[in-house]
Design an enzyme around this catalytic site. Sequence first.
Site, PDB file in Angstrom:
ATOM      1  N   ASN A  85       0.955  -1.196   0.042  1.00 27.63           N
ATOM      2  CA  ASN A  85      -0.060  -0.062  -0.042  1.00 27.63           C
ATOM      3  C   ASN A  85       0.861   1.258   0.027  1.00 27.63           C
ATOM      4  O   ASN A  85       1.521   1.547   1.087  1.00 27.63           O
ATOM      5  CB  ASN A  85      -0.928   0.112   1.200  1.00 27.63           C
ATOM      6  CG  ASN A  85      -1.838   1.271   1.308  1.00 27.63           C
ATOM      7  OD1 ASN A  85      -1.844   1.814   0.590  1.00 27.63           O
ATOM      8  ND2 ASN A  85      -2.132   1.218   2.565  1.00 27.63           N
TER       9      ASN A  85
ATOM     10  N   LYS B 256       0.064   4.205  -0.304  1.00 28.25           N
ATOM     11  CA  LYS B 256      -0.503   5.411   0.279  1.00 28.25           C
ATOM     12  C   LYS B 256      -0.138   6.579  -0.540  1.00 28.25           C
ATOM     13  O   LYS B 256      -0.032   6.569  -1.663  1.00 28.25           O
ATOM     14  CB  LYS B 256       0.118   5.788   1.762  1.00 28.25           C
ATOM     15  CG  LYS B 256      -0.015   4.385   2.484  1.00 28.25           C
ATOM     16  CD  LYS B 256      -0.022   4.658   3.827  1.00 28.25           C
ATOM     17  CE  LYS B 256      -0.092   3.004   4.759  1.00 28.25           C
ATOM     18  NZ  LYS B 256      -0.201   3.441   6.343  1.00 28.25           N
TER      19      LYS B 256
ATOM     20  N   HIS C 170      -9.318   1.225   5.109  1.00 19.06           N
ATOM     21  CA  HIS C 170      -7.995   1.619   5.524  1.00 19.06           C
ATOM     22  C   HIS C 170      -8.104   2.393   6.791  1.00 19.06           C
ATOM     23  O   HIS C 170      -8.865   3.329   6.794  1.00 19.06           O
ATOM     24  CB  HIS C 170      -6.987   2.127   4.706  1.00 19.06           C
ATOM     25  CG  HIS C 170      -5.706   2.124   5.387  1.00 19.06           C
ATOM     26  ND1 HIS C 170      -5.049   3.121   6.034  1.00 19.06           N
ATOM     27  CD2 HIS C 170      -4.647   1.249   4.910  1.00 19.06           C
ATOM     28  CE1 HIS C 170      -4.091   2.686   6.342  1.00 19.06           C
ATOM     29  NE2 HIS C 170      -3.677   1.461   6.110  1.00 19.06           N
TER      30      HIS C 170
ATOM     31  N   GLU D 294      -6.680   4.774   7.651  1.00 19.55           N
ATOM     32  CA  GLU D 294      -6.422   6.261   7.541  1.00 19.55           C
ATOM     33  C   GLU D 294      -7.566   6.913   6.909  1.00 19.55           C
ATOM     34  O   GLU D 294      -7.814   8.031   7.196  1.00 19.55           O
ATOM     35  CB  GLU D 294      -5.109   6.626   6.599  1.00 19.55           C
ATOM     36  CG  GLU D 294      -3.663   6.635   7.883  1.00 19.55           C
ATOM     37  CD  GLU D 294      -2.607   5.566   6.918  1.00 19.55           C
ATOM     38  OE1 GLU D 294      -2.865   5.547   5.459  1.00 19.55           O
ATOM     39  OE2 GLU D 294      -1.782   4.921   7.574  1.00 19.55           O
TER      40      GLU D 294
ATOM     41  N   GLU E 199      -5.065  -4.643  10.852  1.00 21.43           N
ATOM     42  CA  GLU E 199      -4.057  -3.742  10.903  1.00 21.43           C
ATOM     43  C   GLU E 199      -4.392  -2.972  12.021  1.00 21.43           C
ATOM     44  O   GLU E 199      -5.124  -2.099  12.006  1.00 21.43           O
ATOM     45  CB  GLU E 199      -4.217  -2.836   9.726  1.00 21.43           C
ATOM     46  CG  GLU E 199      -3.799  -3.455   8.423  1.00 21.43           C
ATOM     47  CD  GLU E 199      -3.597  -2.615   7.290  1.00 21.43           C
ATOM     48  OE1 GLU E 199      -2.439  -2.625   6.741  1.00 21.43           O
ATOM     49  OE2 GLU E 199      -3.987  -1.543   7.069  1.00 21.43           O
TER      50      GLU E 199
ATOM     51  N   GLY F 254       2.569   2.445  10.945  1.00 20.01           N
ATOM     52  CA  GLY F 254       3.690   3.517  10.493  1.00 20.01           C
ATOM     53  C   GLY F 254       4.329   3.848  11.883  1.00 20.01           C
ATOM     54  O   GLY F 254       5.017   4.848  11.807  1.00 20.01           O
TER      55      GLY F 254
ATOM     56  N   SER G 204       3.602  -2.089  10.224  1.00 16.59           N
ATOM     57  CA  SER G 204       4.913  -1.967  10.379  1.00 16.59           C
ATOM     58  C   SER G 204       5.499  -3.264  10.082  1.00 16.59           C
ATOM     59  O   SER G 204       6.546  -3.746  10.770  1.00 16.59           O
ATOM     60  CB  SER G 204       5.511  -1.679  11.818  1.00 16.59           C
ATOM     61  OG  SER G 204       5.110  -0.391  12.267  1.00 16.59           O
TER      62      SER G 204
END
Length: 255
Positions: free
Chosen positions: A10, A12, A96, A98, A168, A174, A214
Amino acid sequence: MPRKLYIAGNWKMNTSLAEGQALAEGLVRRLGEVDDVDLAVAPPFVYLCAVRQALGNGRIALGAQDMFYEDNGAYTGEVSAPMLKDVGCRFVILGHSERRHVIGETDELINRKALRALADGLEVILCVGELLEQRHAGQTLEVVSRQVSVGLEGIARDEVPRVTIAYEPVWAIGTGVTATPAQAQEVHAMIRGLLAGMFDAGLAETMRIQYGGSVKPGNAAELLGLPDVDGALVGGASLKADDFAAIVEAGRKGS
Ligand code: PGA
């Protein structure tokens, strides 16, 4: 039958056009012959066509990071499933963290997108995961259960093979902090049990559940070797062809 590992990058909101093309070419050089792991990348919308070309007709699938739930019309700024298919996408990432926590997407919105994506012939990677405060409050299983069950509501049994779940934990994305193998396995097994209840145990056994948050070359073997972890959704480490390839190699050895 063992589930085939599925490792997706991904990207992003990263890379320039030239960097995205070079990254895709680097992946083809390193991984173009891999056939025992399903591989995929999700670049930003604006680079999809260029990355499609750079990937050629090989084994690395192309996907998008989001889409809208209508096929066309007055929806300024949105991109639809037929458009994604038109430029060579096979799958779309939905829900996702985010998009949930920065943009504010709800489970209901994500479900509408998932239903449309599947109806239009795309595969879906549905992302789920709890916030750190939800984990601390002992709500992980409840939060993830709701995200999976609402996210997949109304999905027909024959569409299930085109769905992958990505667990996730938001606190691991991240941050460099990864879920421990025990934490990952616990949630993955819970998700599989939930899927068995929603569909049936046989179908749930065939569904792939990726871990994300991560994932790096150094922790991939341990995570990908867990019984209910069937792949990875990789963010930061997918931006370097060497790192992504090393994660894939670790998965191949560990599985
Ligand atoms: P990360 O992102 O690997 O950079 O933690 C994973 C993801 O958000 O899909």
